[in-house]
Design a protein around this motif. Sequence first.
Motif, PDB file in Angstrom:
ATOM      1  N   ASP A   1       1.422  20.459   1.482  1.00  0.00           N
ATOM      2  CA  ASP A   1       3.433  20.753   0.779  1.00  0.00           C
ATOM      3  C   ASP A   1       4.402  19.444   0.345  1.00  0.00           C
ATOM      4  N   SER A   2       4.361  18.402  -0.074  1.00  0.00           N
ATOM      5  CA  SER A   2       4.576  17.371  -0.536  1.00  0.00           C
ATOM      6  C   SER A   2       5.691  17.330  -0.567  1.00  0.00           C
ATOM      7  N   GLN A   3       6.661  16.355  -0.937  1.00  0.00           N
ATOM      8  CA  GLN A   3       8.308  16.753  -1.157  1.00  0.00           C
ATOM      9  C   GLN A   3       8.967  15.261  -1.997  1.00  0.00           C
ATOM     10  N   PRO A   4       9.941  15.117  -2.212  1.00  0.00           N
ATOM     11  CA  PRO A   4       9.752  14.039  -3.024  1.00  0.00           C
ATOM     12  C   PRO A   4      10.661  13.435  -2.022  1.00  0.00           C
ATOM     13  N   GLY A   5      10.873  13.868  -0.741  1.00  0.00           N
ATOM     14  CA  GLY A   5      11.393  12.327   0.495  1.00  0.00           C
ATOM     15  C   GLY A   5       9.993  12.096   0.723  1.00  0.00           C
TER      16      GLY A   5
ATOM     17  N   PHE B   1      -4.609  -3.702   8.591  1.00  0.00           N
ATOM     18  CA  PHE B   1      -3.772  -2.812   7.744  1.00  0.00           C
ATOM     19  C   PHE B   1      -4.986  -2.829   6.669  1.00  0.00           C
ATOM     20  N   GLY B   2      -5.042  -1.704   5.259  1.00  0.00           N
ATOM     21  CA  GLY B   2      -5.310  -1.269   4.273  1.00  0.00           C
ATOM     22  C   GLY B   2      -4.222  -1.694   3.151  1.00  0.00           C
ATOM     23  N   SER B   3      -4.746  -1.256   1.770  1.00  0.00           N
ATOM     24  CA  SER B   3      -4.154  -2.671   0.915  1.00  0.00           C
ATOM     25  C   SER B   3      -2.721  -1.388   0.611  1.00  0.00           C
ATOM     26  N   GLY B   4      -3.064  -0.509   0.931  1.00  0.00           N
ATOM     27  CA  GLY B   4      -1.512   0.687   1.069  1.00  0.00           C
ATOM     28  C   GLY B   4      -1.536   1.491  -0.446  1.00  0.00           C
ATOM     29  N   THR B   5      -1.225   2.574  -0.933  1.00  0.00           N
ATOM     30  CA  THR B   5      -0.721   3.745  -1.832  1.00  0.00           C
ATOM     31  C   THR B   5       0.534   4.023  -1.870  1.00  0.00           C
ATOM     32  N   GLN B   6       1.761   3.568  -3.309  1.00  0.00           N
ATOM     33  CA  GLN B   6       2.349   3.956  -3.391  1.00  0.00           C
ATOM     34  C   GLN B   6       2.694   5.602  -4.199  1.00  0.00           C
ATOM     35  N   LEU B   7       2.983   6.085  -3.410  1.00  0.00           N
ATOM     36  CA  LEU B   7       3.557   7.691  -3.844  1.00  0.00           C
ATOM     37  C   LEU B   7       4.161   8.251  -4.515  1.00  0.00           C
ATOM     38  N   THR B   8       3.687   8.866  -5.057  1.00  0.00           N
ATOM     39  CA  THR B   8       5.088   9.772  -5.189  1.00  0.00           C
ATOM     40  C   THR B   8       5.478  11.205  -6.021  1.00  0.00           C
ATOM     41  N   VAL B   9       6.220  11.415  -5.688  1.00  0.00           N
ATOM     42  CA  VAL B   9       5.864  13.091  -5.326  1.00  0.00           C
ATOM     43  C   VAL B   9       7.507  13.609  -6.030  1.00  0.00           C
ATOM     44  N   LEU B  10       6.669  13.850  -7.669  1.00  0.00           N
ATOM     45  CA  LEU B  10       8.060  14.066  -8.264  1.00  0.00           C
ATOM     46  C   LEU B  10       8.240  15.560  -8.192  1.00  0.00           C
TER      47      LEU B  10
END
Lengths: 116, 114
Positions: free
Chosen positions: B79-83, B104-113
């Motif tokens: 239930d991902s949220q913009p926050g 660390f891994g290289s990172g994932t940039q998540l955008t929730v619309l």
Amino acid sequence: EPEVTQTPSHQVTQMGQEVILRCVPISNHLYFYWYRQILGQKVEFLVSFYNNEISEKSEIFDDQFSVERPDGSNFTLKIRSTKLEDSAMYFCASSGYRASLTDTQYFGPGTRLTVL
Amino acid sequence: QQQVKQSPQSLIVQKGGIPIINCAYENTAFDYFPWYQQFPGKGPALLIAIRPDVSEKKEGRFTISFNKSAKQFSLHIMDSQPGDSATYFCAASISSGSARQLTFGSGTQLTVLP
């Protein structure tokens, strides 16, 4: 809630100059760390510090780098002669009372170092 | 040997979607696997973590699935949220000297619309 603080938030320096990045770990924490993150890349371990001495350091942490806990609250990272490739975000972290499996490392907001 | 590989690099989902971020490691000496969440201008903050003797851990809307034999683990956000829009890093922890070291891994940039 206690937090790790770092100063300055942004440091600009000329190549070859010395810089000191400062951190105030969470009070009563015993383990201290520096990590760095080159823009667009992953966070990399630099050094860990416990009982007033370096516990472990990575291959990045060469003779140009040093760490110190000059008093009971501050933890510093010194770069003696900065290079262009030292430009990165530097994160300080601290963890609590034992280096146990589940001991959380709390990170500061970082210092962005720009070497010109 | 010390690397943690993370994918995807970026992820865009609609509100309510279930983003999944995957990580893989090689070094079997890693013994603890935390996930960190990072908002712009802030340092990484611990989100959830798992030990390799557990196959799944759930905290609120965040779930880690762990496959020890495949040396892979993943983060699911229900239930991902913009926050939730942030950069997510997987990490692996190992005892190093008298302290512990995070890789660390290289990172994932998540955008929730919205």
